[in-house]
Each structure stands twice: as C-alpha cells, then as structure tokens.
Design an enzyme around this catalytic site. Sequence first.
Site, PDB file in Angstrom:
ATOM      1  CB  ALA A  11      -5.547   5.879 -30.818  1.00  0.00           C
ATOM      2  NE  ARG A  22       1.195  -3.529 -40.881  1.00  0.00           N
ATOM      3  CZ  ARG A  22       0.945  -2.654 -39.905  1.00  0.00           C
ATOM      4  NH1 ARG A  22       1.703  -1.604 -39.755  1.00  0.00           N
ATOM      5  NH2 ARG A  22      -0.047  -2.848 -39.083  1.00  0.00           N
ATOM      6  CD  GLU A  33      -6.155  15.352 -36.252  1.00  0.00           C
ATOM      7  OE1 GLU A  33      -6.567  14.198 -36.084  1.00  0.00           O
ATOM      8  OE2 GLU A  33      -6.630  16.351 -35.636  1.00  0.00           O
ATOM      9  CB  CYS A  43      -2.569   7.683 -21.865  1.00  0.00           C
ATOM     10  SG  CYS A  43      -3.812   7.108 -23.046  1.00  0.00           S
ATOM     11  CB  VAL A  81     -14.046  15.596 -42.773  1.00  0.00           C
ATOM     12  CG1 VAL A  81     -15.277  15.079 -43.499  1.00  0.00           C
ATOM     13  CG2 VAL A  81     -12.773  15.027 -43.396  1.00  0.00           C
ATOM     14  CG  ASP A 284     -12.065   7.738 -27.313  1.00  0.00           C
ATOM     15  OD1 ASP A 284     -11.841   6.520 -27.177  1.00  0.00           O
ATOM     16  OD2 ASP A 284     -11.502   8.615 -26.631  1.00  0.00           O
ATOM     17  CE1 TYR A 433       4.165 -18.078  -2.512  1.00  0.00           C
ATOM     18  CE2 TYR A 433       4.920 -20.344  -2.745  1.00  0.00           C
ATOM     19  CZ  TYR A 433       4.848 -19.176  -2.007  1.00  0.00           C
ATOM     20  OH  TYR A 433       5.443 -19.094  -0.793  1.00  0.00           O
TER      21      TYR A 433
HETATM   22  P1  FAD Z   1      -9.004  10.940 -30.494  1.00  0.00           P
HETATM   23  O1  FAD Z   1      -7.762  10.732 -29.739  1.00  0.00           O
HETATM   24  O2  FAD Z   1     -10.033  11.866 -29.907  1.00  0.00           O
HETATM   25  O3  FAD Z   1      -8.643  11.420 -31.960  1.00  0.00           O
HETATM   26  C1  FAD Z   1      -9.598  11.836 -32.872  1.00  0.00           C
HETATM   27  C2  FAD Z   1      -8.936  12.782 -33.851  1.00  0.00           C
HETATM   28  O4  FAD Z   1      -9.879  13.133 -34.840  1.00  0.00           O
HETATM   29  C3  FAD Z   1      -8.489  14.063 -33.194  1.00  0.00           C
HETATM   30  O5  FAD Z   1      -7.123  14.251 -33.453  1.00  0.00           O
HETATM   31  C4  FAD Z   1      -9.366  15.127 -33.839  1.00  0.00           C
HETATM   32  O6  FAD Z   1      -8.680  16.353 -34.031  1.00  0.00           O
HETATM   33  C5  FAD Z   1      -9.712  14.490 -35.161  1.00  0.00           C
HETATM   34  N1  FAD Z   1     -10.969  14.962 -35.747  1.00  0.00           N
HETATM   35  C6  FAD Z   1     -12.192  14.972 -35.149  1.00  0.00           C
HETATM   36  N2  FAD Z   1     -13.126  15.436 -36.006  1.00  0.00           N
HETATM   37  C7  FAD Z   1     -12.491  15.701 -37.168  1.00  0.00           C
HETATM   38  C8  FAD Z   1     -12.910  16.185 -38.429  1.00  0.00           C
HETATM   39  N3  FAD Z   1     -14.201  16.496 -38.654  1.00  0.00           N
HETATM   40  N4  FAD Z   1     -11.998  16.336 -39.414  1.00  0.00           N
HETATM   41  C9  FAD Z   1     -10.694  16.026 -39.201  1.00  0.00           C
HETATM   42  N5  FAD Z   1     -10.236  15.575 -38.019  1.00  0.00           N
HETATM   43  C10 FAD Z   1     -11.122  15.401 -37.016  1.00  0.00           C
HETATM   44  N6  FAD Z   1      -7.162   5.899 -22.310  1.00  0.00           N
HETATM   45  C11 FAD Z   1      -6.685   4.764 -21.724  1.00  0.00           C
HETATM   46  O7  FAD Z   1      -7.072   3.663 -22.128  1.00  0.00           O
HETATM   47  N7  FAD Z   1      -5.761   4.822 -20.710  1.00  0.00           N
HETATM   48  C12 FAD Z   1      -5.300   6.014 -20.234  1.00  0.00           C
HETATM   49  O8  FAD Z   1      -4.443   6.048 -19.328  1.00  0.00           O
HETATM   50  C13 FAD Z   1      -5.803   7.214 -20.807  1.00  0.00           C
HETATM   51  N8  FAD Z   1      -5.387   8.410 -20.341  1.00  0.00           N
HETATM   52  C14 FAD Z   1      -5.851   9.543 -20.941  1.00  0.00           C
HETATM   53  C15 FAD Z   1      -5.431  10.770 -20.435  1.00  0.00           C
HETATM   54  C16 FAD Z   1      -5.888  11.944 -21.001  1.00  0.00           C
HETATM   55  C17 FAD Z   1      -5.425  13.254 -20.437  1.00  0.00           C
HETATM   56  C18 FAD Z   1      -6.794  11.898 -22.109  1.00  0.00           C
HETATM   57  C19 FAD Z   1      -7.300  13.162 -22.735  1.00  0.00           C
HETATM   58  C20 FAD Z   1      -7.225  10.682 -22.599  1.00  0.00           C
HETATM   59  C21 FAD Z   1      -6.767   9.502 -22.021  1.00  0.00           C
HETATM   60  N9  FAD Z   1      -7.198   8.248 -22.485  1.00  0.00           N
HETATM   61  C22 FAD Z   1      -6.736   7.098 -21.872  1.00  0.00           C
HETATM   62  C23 FAD Z   1      -8.164   8.127 -23.586  1.00  0.00           C
HETATM   63  C24 FAD Z   1      -7.455   7.905 -24.909  1.00  0.00           C
HETATM   64  O9  FAD Z   1      -6.554   8.949 -25.122  1.00  0.00           O
HETATM   65  C25 FAD Z   1      -8.491   7.832 -26.025  1.00  0.00           C
HETATM   66  O10 FAD Z   1      -9.292   6.698 -25.787  1.00  0.00           O
HETATM   67  C26 FAD Z   1      -7.875   7.742 -27.401  1.00  0.00           C
HETATM   68  O11 FAD Z   1      -7.078   8.859 -27.676  1.00  0.00           O
HETATM   69  C27 FAD Z   1      -8.969   7.629 -28.464  1.00  0.00           C
HETATM   70  O12 FAD Z   1      -8.412   7.680 -29.741  1.00  0.00           O
HETATM   71  P2  FAD Z   1      -9.289   8.080 -30.995  1.00  0.00           P
HETATM   72  O13 FAD Z   1      -8.384   8.022 -32.173  1.00  0.00           O
HETATM   73  O14 FAD Z   1     -10.531   7.304 -31.032  1.00  0.00           O
HETATM   74  O15 FAD Z   1      -9.788   9.570 -30.729  1.00  0.00           O
END
Ligand code: FAD
Length: 456
Positions: A11, A22, A33, A43, A81, A284, A433
């Site tokens: 994300a 863009r 990745e 989610c 990385v 995250d 309402y």
């Molecule tokens: P991530 O999705 O953790 O992506 C990080 C990416 O970095 C990963 O693909 C990982 O492989 C890659 N990476 C990490 N280290 C390295 C490295 N050293 N080199 C290369 N690549 C690397 N949030 C909500 O708000 N509502 C919901 O309903 C909700 N439901 C969820 C349900 C589930 C089952 C899960 C697991 C999560 C849910 N979440 C929800 C949380 C949401 O998915 C996360 O907040 C979101 O995915 C965060 O995105 P991100 O890109 O920060 O991190």
Amino acid sequence: MNTIVIIGGDAAGMSAASKIKREMKESDVIVYERGEHISFSACGMPYWIGGTIESDEDLLVLTPEVARNIRGIDVRMRHEVTAINRAEKTVDVRNLDTGEIARQAYDKLVIATGASAVRPPIPGMYRPGVFTLRALSDSQRIYAYMAATEPQTAVVIGGGYIGVEMAEALIDRGLEVHIVEMLPQIMPNFDADMVDEVTEHLREKGVQLHLNVGSDGVSEVDGRLAVGLGEQEAIVANLVLVSVGVRPNSQLAAEAGLALGSSRAIRVDDHMRTDDPDIYAAGDCVEHHHIVLGEDVWIPLAPSANKGGRIAGENISGSDTSFPGILGTAVVKVFDYTMSVTGLTERGAIESGKFGANGEFVGSAAISAYDKAHYWPGAEKIKAKLVIDKRDGHILGAQLVGKAGVNKRIDIIATAITAGLTVDQLGLLDLSYAPPYSPVYDPVQVAANVVMKQVG
Ligand code: FAD
C-alpha cells in the site's frame, strides 16, 4: 535524472511510486519487493478464505506487469533490501532467486517495509498447520492447506480484529472454531463495556471463546495439533492461526541510524521524512501524529499507509504536503455486527495521563438508539459511546457497535474530532433525517446530548 528507490511494494510503497511517476515522468522509480505480490488487499484475505470473495486474484490491486508496462514503475520482485548506506546514498539488494547481491544508488529513498505478524516465543509456532496471516502468500498457504487436509477444528490465538475476522471465515468454511485470548475481552482496542453483545454474538455463531488464558505452545498429538492452555485442558485442532499482533519492520532503518519512536516504528515528520532529508518512510513501519494525544503513536492501518505513501511521493515530487495525523479510525465486521472506533477509548484516555493524573477529566456515556426511525422495518439498535474531556467538552473518541448503520457514523465523529468540535457542537450538527435512514436525533447526537451533561 532522479532515481527514487522504494523498499516495499504494498500500500505505502506503491502509493508513493505511482505518485512520483505521475508527477515526475522522467524519474527512475525502482520498487524492491521481497515477496510474491505487490499492492494486494490484505484486508480482503479473511473474506477470500471464508468464501465471500471467490478468487484471490480479486484481491490484487496492481500486478507487477501493470505497474511496469502501464505506470512505468521498475518493480523488482523477490528482491530484498538488506542495507541502507546513507553516506553514499545506496542500498544493498539481494535477489532472493539467485542469491546475488547488488548495490543501487538513490537520490531519494522511501522505506515502506510495513509490519510483520508476531509469533510469540512459545514452542510449536513453526509447526506445519500453524499459520500467521500477513502477506497474500500466507492466505494462499492457509487456503491450500485447508483444501488438502480438510481441517475440522481450528484454534485462533489472539482475539483482535484479524483473529475475529478469521474466526468468522473459518466458521463460514464449516470448521469448529476456538479463539484463545489472554485478556479478559476480545477486541482490546474497544472498551470492555462495548464488546459484550459481540462476545455473545460470537458464541451464538458457534465460536468457542477462551478468555483470560494464554497459550503456552502447540505440540503434536497423533498427527493433530494440541494448543496448550497452561493448567486448562489443551484444545486439539487441525489448524492454528496465530494472530497476536504485528511489529513494525524498522530494522533496516534502525541499522542505518534513523530515529525510531518509542514503539520501535520509524519516526517521521508531517512530510513523511525521516531524520535523513533524503529518506522518507510511510505505512505500517512508521509512527503517525495522533490528533487527540498530540504525540506520535503506532497504529498500523491501511488508510494511513495509502495516504502516507502518497504524501511522501508528493513531497519527493516537489510539493509541500503535510499529513494531518490519525485517529486510529477503524471498522470491523463480526458476523452480523459491525464495530467501529475512532480516537481514544475511555481506557486509553485514562491511561494516557493527559486528562488528569487518574483520568478525572475523562467523561463518557454509552447509549443505545435505533439506526433508523424506530417504526421502520428492520430498524436496529446501535450502541454508541462517546469519550470527552469534561473540562471543555472536546471529543476524545467514540465507539459504535450494532448490526446496521455503524460504519459511516463513526466517520462523522472522526470528522468532528479533526475539526476540533466540542460535544455540544456535535449534538447540534445539521445531520440529515428521513425515517428509512435515521431517527430525527441520530444515535451519535443522542450520545452527544447525554455526555454533554458531564461538561463543566
Ligand atoms: P505492508 O502491507 O506490510 O507491505 C510492506 C511490504 O514491504 C511487504 O510486501 C514486504 O514484503 C515488503 N518488504 C519489507 N521489508 C522489505 C525489504 N527489506 N526489502 C524488500 N521488500 C520488503 N487495515 C485496515 O485499515 N482495515 C482493515 O480492514 C484491515 N484488515 C486487515 C486484515 C488482515 C488479514 C491484515 C494482515 C491486515 C489488515 N489491515 C487492515 C492492515 C493493512 O493491511 C496494512 O495497514 C497495510 O497493508 C499496510 O501497508 P504497508 O504498505 O505499510 O505495509
């Protein structure tokens, strides 16, 4: 030409990449990745496992091919990385298929490494049949395991939102499901008085709850998994899902000497910049400014990951965009119920110490009111709780629980808090309402009018 390197392709990372490409068409945007997918809806995974969503392909927002061919982003899959060399502005990257390590220079770097599911330090956490759920490949493994072994019983360790969503998914797939939760309540990001109905509802739906008990490990008994519960009898199951929380993937940043917050997530300013002006971070793996607390906190959720990534991308592209902060607004489906929360819970407000040493300035009221005119067919009651600062009536947080009308009402309160409204202003907002949609006094305003009496 600018070379922008992004670590992590979900994300936050892909939001940043898309924005930069863009805005700065001539730049080289390289996304590393380490996993198998980019931009997928984590989610949605419980709903694919449960059968509501037909195909895991529906969860893919963007494929590497589309990112490369349509958006012009140089996505490199299965590349991890392993180090950030700040002095020379390079990263070390390992190709996970060949083992080869290469060095890549950057002008700007975005760390979007997300979070990882925690496996607690108890025995048996890596046994076959014991899973965590974070990446799409985790859900594919669970799905394939279920197809191959047709499990009858599952234990979910941890009763937070992922545990509860997965309990529902596994019930939908016909399993006997147990949730083991160390705390006295499920959904610990809600106040205890807001989870009673849902707790009962989970039981009605067949989920067996084991509260106030921690698992001390998973062992194998006659080809099945025995989930130990200390003094209590172990639960024998065929599938165990460990959903006890996540931790930020901040190790790379820490090793590069970037500042972390008290949660160990990366510290960023309101432009999503770390303490190195050429390195941004989002998603995250970072802390965000909490609008009510006025301090940085770690609440890892998808909306802030998407927005933070985009804002990092905008600022790298030359804009001057601030991230206003978060309230931890969240919504969860629990079978026929919906639970939603924004800002501080009553417990959180008291524990913060910001509203009197013992929380003496924290006011709260919980009411129950219909989501539509009471005579409208199918009208359902919503339980609404508002938490306020009694000194000035500012709204600190809210929780809503009910069968209908819960999800978007929480957003009214999130908006009110962000705008700095007091509870009397919320009570007088000109909301819509008509009998099929709401009562003349919306439940949010009923709660506001009740809690307002505590102000002053
Ligand atoms: P991530 O999705 O953790 O992506 C990080 C990416 O970095 C990963 O693909 C990982 O492989 C890659 N990476 C990490 N280290 C390295 C490295 N050293 N080199 C290369 N690549 C690397 N949030 C909500 O708000 N509502 C919901 O309903 C909700 N439901 C969820 C349900 C589930 C089952 C899960 C697991 C999560 C849910 N979440 C929800 C949380 C949401 O998915 C996360 O907040 C979101 O995915 C965060 O995105 P991100 O890109 O920060 O991190």
